[in-house]
Design an enzyme around this catalytic site. Sequence first.
Site, short mmCIF file in Angstrom:
data_model
loop_
_atom_site.label_atom_id
_atom_site.label_comp_id
_atom_site.label_asym_id
_atom_site.label_seq_id
_atom_site.Cartn_x
_atom_site.Cartn_y
_atom_site.Cartn_z
N ASP A 279 0.83 -1.20 0.00
CA ASP A 279 0.00 0.00 0.00
C ASP A 279 0.87 1.26 0.00
O ASP A 279 2.06 1.19 -0.31
CB ASP A 279 -0.97 -0.01 1.18
CG ASP A 279 -2.34 0.51 0.78
OD1 ASP A 279 -2.49 1.74 0.62
OD2 ASP A 279 -3.27 -0.31 0.62
N HIS B 80 -4.10 5.48 3.74
CA HIS B 80 -4.86 4.49 2.98
C HIS B 80 -4.53 3.07 3.43
O HIS B 80 -5.42 2.24 3.63
CB HIS B 80 -4.57 4.66 1.48
CG HIS B 80 -5.37 3.76 0.60
ND1 HIS B 80 -4.92 2.55 0.14
CD2 HIS B 80 -6.61 3.92 0.07
CE1 HIS B 80 -5.83 1.99 -0.63
NE2 HIS B 80 -6.87 2.80 -0.70
N SER C 60 -10.61 -0.82 -2.92
CA SER C 60 -9.46 -0.93 -2.02
C SER C 60 -9.84 -1.62 -0.72
O SER C 60 -8.97 -2.12 0.00
CB SER C 60 -8.89 0.45 -1.70
OG SER C 60 -8.16 0.96 -2.78
#
Length: 544
Positions: free
Chosen positions: A181, A221, A399
């Site tokens: 990520d 994220h 995601s």
Amino acid sequence: MRFLTLLIWFLLSALYTKAQGSTAAVQKHLIYFTDKNDSPYTLEQPALYLSAKALERRSKQGIALSVRDLPVNPAYVSGLKAAGVNVLYTSRWFNAAVVQCLPEKLVELQALAFVKGSQQLNRLPANTKKGTQSIDSLKLGSVTFDASYFGPSFHQSNMLGIPELHAAGFQGEGITIAVFDAGFPGVNSISAFSHLYQNGLLKGTYDFVGNKASVYGHSQHGTSVLSTMAAYEPGRIVGTAPKANYYLFRTEDAATEHNIEEVNWLLAAEYADSAGVDVINSSLGYTLFDAPSYSYTYSELNGNTTIITRAADLAAATGMLVVTSAGNEGNKAWRYISAPADADSVLTVGAVDSLAVPALFSSVGPTADQRLKPDVVAMGQQVYVLSSSGALGRSSGTSFSGPIMAGMVACVWQARPKLTNMQLLELVRQLGSNYHNPNNTIGYGIPSYTRLVTGLEEEMAAGISITNPVATAPIVIRMDGKWQQEPALVKLYDASGKLLHSQQLAAQQAVHTLGIKPSRLKKGLYLCQVSTNSKTVTLRFIRL
């Protein structure tokens, strides 16, 4: 210690020295070597470059070692350094090295006898973002729910049968997941992740963008992605695989978009292979890049062209199961999946909402060579996640459907450890609500694992199917000869378990139409239990 030292040398090759006074002319390149001849490393001594767990994974799946597994020839790396370039990394799968140099130096490298070719990996200072990637926005807010084990995260797990898996004792123990990520800030301080450190479940971290060990900075994220799998705070949020082992790798630079990030992904995958990882979760996708990096066209999403797609298939070839998000382009001009979601050996995951309706943003298939994608779907709209501060909020994107699925896959692999990665991938498809009628919006549908943990996998190929999805046409059940031997009872339930319809089916009949009109059903997921004196199966369909 010997293995760890060698592993670090092979994957990093040389410690990164940040260029002083660098300009746009100093760029990164992938230098391909001609061969691996006359190397000190052999297939007969794999312990020099692969961990015991990596070798065990190959052995269990009957995967033989190949020349591709060998590290690059150290003499070739020394030759590049002798030419005066900064060697950042080496890749054994691509038999290549990542270097940073001026254009005139690149010409000199290309003339070396052991250099086969090169590929530019522009990594330039840039303030304008032109590319696209599967990085989702996070919308936080205070949420109050009644306490239960999963807390607000219950529905995103329950849709896949995670409560049943956990109750059966499968929470990911013994399975290792690598998360690729853009950063993991707060993971080392958020209480919901404390069990990873207390129980020794966090096995390692590395930042392939910044060439350092720590990943606890940059984009949150990755923190949110990890929370859907690994978080453990009963009554607030519980991930789909809270007892799995984890590696955290930063491969994405959220500030820019260049081909070097695909190589970062490749290097992280090689590291994961060497360390004995079982499952890779990647909530990243690439199509367009910042100039002057090379952008892809849809025709190149054919499973064999992009750097990251080739890397994903090579990772699968080592026995790892690669789970990748489909992308968030479904309601944009691009529409289609992104790389590496086009790889033929990965599990590509799209997104649905809480009612199992396809999310508009979820990228669709097919691949450029007309293969079906995505493979399956999970909840990806308004998913409960944690931010870098530990706050609970909701966010949307494939995601999140990807890692929710990756955690579930880890639990299933724990439950069925004899499966190969490709057998597991096919099992997930077979468990899908849309298995008998797959399409390029939801693939094989939403997998349900209740039958798996109760030992009823055989029923997935038992010769009975139901119309799926359902819109306005009648709901039809089709049976093979085995099911036709006895009368059957059908009971139709909604997702909450409420009985909506019951009907007797006569024996010696292959096709049965249910006496309930789809117009009476709300949009969402439905369960249809079919029982005879000797067997029972639960079929699933979606009302569009």
